[in-house]
Motif scaffolding. Sequence first.
Motif, short mmCIF file in Angstrom:
data_model
loop_
_atom_site.label_atom_id
_atom_site.label_comp_id
_atom_site.label_asym_id
_atom_site.label_seq_id
_atom_site.Cartn_x
_atom_site.Cartn_y
_atom_site.Cartn_z
N VAL A 1 8.78 -8.30 -10.26
CA VAL A 1 8.40 -6.88 -10.36
C VAL A 1 6.95 -6.68 -9.91
O VAL A 1 6.65 -5.81 -9.08
CB VAL A 1 8.59 -6.37 -11.80
N ALA A 2 6.05 -7.49 -10.46
CA ALA A 2 4.62 -7.32 -10.17
C ALA A 2 4.28 -7.64 -8.72
O ALA A 2 3.41 -7.00 -8.12
CB ALA A 2 3.80 -8.22 -11.10
N HIS A 3 4.96 -8.61 -8.13
CA HIS A 3 4.69 -8.96 -6.73
C HIS A 3 5.17 -7.89 -5.76
O HIS A 3 4.59 -7.74 -4.67
CB HIS A 3 5.38 -10.29 -6.39
N SER A 4 6.23 -7.16 -6.12
CA SER A 4 6.78 -6.16 -5.20
C SER A 4 6.16 -4.78 -5.35
O SER A 4 6.25 -3.96 -4.43
CB SER A 4 8.30 -6.06 -5.42
N MET A 5 5.56 -4.52 -6.48
CA MET A 5 4.96 -3.20 -6.70
C MET A 5 3.90 -2.81 -5.67
O MET A 5 3.82 -1.65 -5.27
CB MET A 5 4.36 -3.13 -8.11
N PRO A 6 3.05 -3.74 -5.20
CA PRO A 6 1.98 -3.31 -4.29
C PRO A 6 2.44 -2.87 -2.91
O PRO A 6 1.72 -2.11 -2.25
CB PRO A 6 1.09 -4.57 -4.18
N SER A 7 3.59 -3.31 -2.43
CA SER A 7 3.98 -3.03 -1.05
C SER A 7 3.99 -1.55 -0.70
O SER A 7 3.36 -1.12 0.28
CB SER A 7 5.34 -3.67 -0.74
N PRO A 8 4.70 -0.68 -1.48
CA PRO A 8 4.65 0.75 -1.15
C PRO A 8 3.25 1.33 -1.25
O PRO A 8 2.86 2.18 -0.44
CB PRO A 8 5.58 1.38 -2.18
N ALA A 9 2.47 0.88 -2.23
CA ALA A 9 1.11 1.41 -2.41
C ALA A 9 0.20 1.00 -1.26
O ALA A 9 -0.62 1.80 -0.79
CB ALA A 9 0.54 0.94 -3.74
N PHE A 10 0.31 -0.26 -0.82
CA PHE A 10 -0.49 -0.72 0.31
C PHE A 10 -0.24 0.14 1.54
O PHE A 10 -1.17 0.64 2.18
CB PHE A 10 -0.13 -2.18 0.65
N VAL A 11 1.04 0.32 1.88
CA VAL A 11 1.37 1.07 3.10
C VAL A 11 0.99 2.54 2.96
O VAL A 11 0.44 3.15 3.89
CB VAL A 11 2.87 0.92 3.43
N ALA A 12 1.25 3.13 1.79
CA ALA A 12 0.89 4.53 1.58
C ALA A 12 -0.61 4.72 1.70
O ALA A 12 -1.08 5.72 2.27
CB ALA A 12 1.39 4.98 0.21
N ALA A 13 -1.40 3.79 1.17
CA ALA A 13 -2.86 3.89 1.25
C ALA A 13 -3.32 3.79 2.70
O ALA A 13 -4.26 4.49 3.12
CB ALA A 13 -3.51 2.80 0.40
N ILE A 14 -2.70 2.91 3.47
CA ILE A 14 -3.05 2.78 4.89
C ILE A 14 -2.78 4.10 5.61
O ILE A 14 -3.61 4.58 6.40
CB ILE A 14 -2.27 1.62 5.53
N VAL A 15 -1.63 4.71 5.36
CA VAL A 15 -1.31 5.99 5.99
C VAL A 15 -2.30 7.07 5.54
O VAL A 15 -2.70 7.93 6.32
CB VAL A 15 0.14 6.41 5.66
N ASP A 16 -2.71 7.01 4.27
CA ASP A 16 -3.66 8.00 3.75
C ASP A 16 -4.98 7.99 4.51
O ASP A 16 -5.58 9.04 4.74
CB ASP A 16 -3.95 7.73 2.26
N VAL A 17 -5.47 6.80 4.86
CA VAL A 17 -6.85 6.68 5.36
C VAL A 17 -6.95 6.48 6.86
O VAL A 17 -8.03 6.68 7.44
CB VAL A 17 -7.61 5.54 4.65
N VAL A 18 -5.87 6.08 7.53
CA VAL A 18 -5.94 5.80 8.96
C VAL A 18 -5.44 6.99 9.75
O VAL A 18 -4.34 7.48 9.49
CB VAL A 18 -5.11 4.54 9.31
#
Length: 416
Positions: free
Chosen positions: A117-134
């Motif tokens: 659970v903990a290892h998979s949680m960051p994937s959507p957040a990582f990509v969403a953050a990249i889209v937010d700032v790039v």
Amino acid sequence: MRGLRRWWDDTAGGLPATFWYLWSGLLINRAGAFALLFLSLYLTAARGASPSLAGLVVGAYGIGGAAGTLLGGVLADRWGRRATLLAAHLTAAGLMAALAFSRHLAVIAVLAALVGVAHSMPSPAFVAAIVDVVPEARRSRAFNLQFWAFNLGMAVASLLAGVLAEASFLALFLVDAGATLAAAVVIALKVPETLTRRPAVTPRAVVGRRPGLHTALTDRTFLTFVGLTFLLAVLTMQTSTIMPLAMRADGLRPSAYGLVVALGGALIVAGQLFVPRLIEPYRRSTVLAVSTGLMALGFGTLTVADGLPLYLGAAVVWTVGQMLAAPPNAQINADLAPPELRARYQSVFYLTFPAASFVAPALGGLSLEHLGERHWLVVGGLGLVAAAGHLLAGPRRERRVAALRAESERPVGVAR
């Protein structure tokens, strides 16, 4: 020197500092994520588990991963990207340390599921953050660098894991926990919250409902793309699930399989940074059709492969296909998501990978047993279906992206 600088500007220039801190956190996290690579060996060699029981424990990690993907998407849209990343990394580090000192198999199984659970949680957040700032014009390059960092980190992890596993399984888990904690420190110190609250912009098909996870799960244009990505993931999973069995049936040693996998990783690390400039002039649906077609050709070639040279040649073909597919696949996924549901859409998209990791070995094993080498014709056929699907679905996706962009740019208070 001038040519090198121009190449760097085309490859990575113009990306904001926040992206590079996210990228660094991802690289550190992947480079240190090696304990689970040896979990089955640890369970059998150090804890006396049978191979079947070890498989169940590793399967618990996979089930946790599917749940964590959805949870991470929901939390990243509600709590924020930074908060979700920090919570996931800190939790994973603590769970990994607990796993290092656990002795009972039942406890290890529960911890493995929670680590999933903990290892998979960051994937959507990582990509969403990249889209937010790039900026949109640079996203393809950003996703290309993300894919490169992921593979570079995994290559480093594979090398370190073997050394640490021979020295001490305890060290294996504790160093993994330390790397996860280091990634959390980078995020805590350098990554601001990127989520901005804005008026809802949802697809017309779901207008009138309260936006949520169900929005992504009922978005037909998006789900068509997810389905095509699932086919691509099934192809990709062949290398780690069915291909080793086929190579063994051809009389090849495990070292030959390692060489084929290492060749693919080396090609990605050496060549991925050149991909954005190569594909930039072409439509994304065309690039995905060509890339998936190359993967179909590579795996289809295994129908006649009976020696290492053909396996290596086929690996070059399908790896080039994977390299070409990575940036447009991530870009389309980002473009199809309404801004306020960005992470939820990412979580549904990322479910394709645990699903493929189950389907590929389960059905692939039966196919290989009953069809023999003709199994690879079936795999190649799936790739051609996906390639045709991208060409057919491309125009509708492009119209949908244009509509979402127009809606998001409409001034607040202006009627649709």
